[in-house]
Write a protein that holds these residues in place. Structure first.
Motif, PDB file in Angstrom:
ATOM      1  N   PRO A  96      31.616  36.531  39.998  1.00 46.41           N
ATOM      2  CA  PRO A  96      31.710  37.693  40.894  1.00 46.41           C
ATOM      3  C   PRO A  96      30.466  38.153  41.764  1.00 46.41           C
ATOM      4  N   SER A  97      30.463  38.466  43.094  1.00 48.65           N
ATOM      5  CA  SER A  97      29.314  38.856  43.670  1.00 48.65           C
ATOM      6  C   SER A  97      28.878  40.425  43.516  1.00 48.65           C
ATOM      7  N   PHE A  98      29.688  40.885  42.778  1.00 42.87           N
ATOM      8  CA  PHE A  98      29.329  42.211  42.555  1.00 42.87           C
ATOM      9  C   PHE A  98      30.042  42.755  41.082  1.00 42.87           C
ATOM     10  N   TYR A  99      29.328  43.501  40.021  1.00 44.58           N
ATOM     11  CA  TYR A  99      30.009  43.789  39.021  1.00 44.58           C
ATOM     12  C   TYR A  99      29.483  45.142  38.657  1.00 44.58           C
ATOM     13  N   SER A 100      30.306  46.145  38.283  1.00 44.74           N
ATOM     14  CA  SER A 100      29.788  47.417  37.663  1.00 44.74           C
ATOM     15  C   SER A 100      30.758  48.123  36.607  1.00 44.74           C
ATOM     16  N   LEU A 101      30.326  48.643  35.645  1.00 47.38           N
ATOM     17  CA  LEU A 101      31.141  49.067  34.582  1.00 47.38           C
ATOM     18  C   LEU A 101      30.808  50.615  34.100  1.00 47.38           C
TER      19      LEU A 101
END
Length: 251
Positions: A96-101
């Motif tokens: 994934p080019s972006f990941y936030s949680l």
């Protein structure tokens, strides 16, 4: 206080609107975004995305934002005869080019490792697929860690999970920051409701990050007609230099 009350009213309206559907399908979770389109224009310096929702049952809420999945090639540089050069590389077929949680409680208190891995929740549980190679597991893990560190340094992978905040017993909200260099494309916002360490309900909401205006037109022109864009850039640079020289001469 006013902002919290406003979000609570919106979430309550969302719950009321989707109540019959949720009951009919047995889905005790309803969530939505404040905006489904992030428009990148000239001067874009990043933005915040607000997710709000409600649950019909007690539990832990986890929200994950995933950017478009692309193949990625990592390179390792070393000094060769006094010159820095690429001496090794590793390709990932899927990352994934972006990941936030964001979570309502620490992940290790929400669920066990196997459940988190099943749903790819948390950076350490992302399935960053490597092609078949002769690299050992330890070497592959080193490259995987390097990819994660690179994304974290760019701000495209969140280093620490954010917070899902409950407004009362059922209403919740989470806020995510998208940096100025956020990749464009179609994103997926995954919302999970955990009960007793298991996913009780889940929902996926789309989010589009797109360039608009002159910046988008220039980008499309540069991508689709790279040769013409290069020629135009050279001409503009020559003209700018000539004008600057003429102005300084007159001065």
């Amino acid at each position: 206080m006013r902002r919290a009350a406003f979000i609570a009213i919106i979430a309550l309206s969302l719950l009321t609107a989707g109540h019959s559907k949720a009951v009919a399908q047995g889905t005790p979770l309803v969530a939505d975004l404040s905006d489904h389109l992030v428009a990148i224009t000239t001067g874009f310096a990043g933005t915040d995305v607000l997710l709000f929702g409600a649950t019909e049952a007690e539990g832990d809420v986890v929200v994950a934002i995933r950017g478009p999945t692309n193949p990625v090639t990592m390179h390792r540089k070393s000094r060769v005869l006094g010159i820095w050069a690429n001496t090794a590389s590793m390709s990932f077929e899927r990352a994934p080019s972006f990941y936030s949680l964001a979570t309502s409680r620490p992940l290790n208190e929400v669920a066990g490792r196997s459940e988190l891995e099943r749903h790819e929740i948390g950076i350490e549980h992302l399935k960053l697929e490597l092609p078949r190679s002769k690299a050992s597991e330890n070497v592959a893990n080193e490259w995987r860690a390097a990819l994660i560190r690179t994304h974290q340094s760019l701000g495209t992978y969140q280093s620490e999970p954010g917070r899902v905040r409950f407004l009362g017993n059922r209403l919740f909200r989470a806020e995510f920051h998208l940096p100025a260099n956020v990749p464009t494309g179609s994103y997926q916002v995954h919302v999970f409701l955990f009960q007793n360490g298991r996913v009780k309900s889940a929902q996926i909401t789309p989010l589009i990050v797109s360039k608009i205006g002159i910046q988008a037109e220039v980008f499309d022109f540069a991508y689709q007609s790279s040769a013409l864009y290069g020629v135009a850039a050279i001409i503009i640079a020559l003209v700018a230099g000539w004008l600057g020289n003429a102005i300084f001469r007159k001065a």
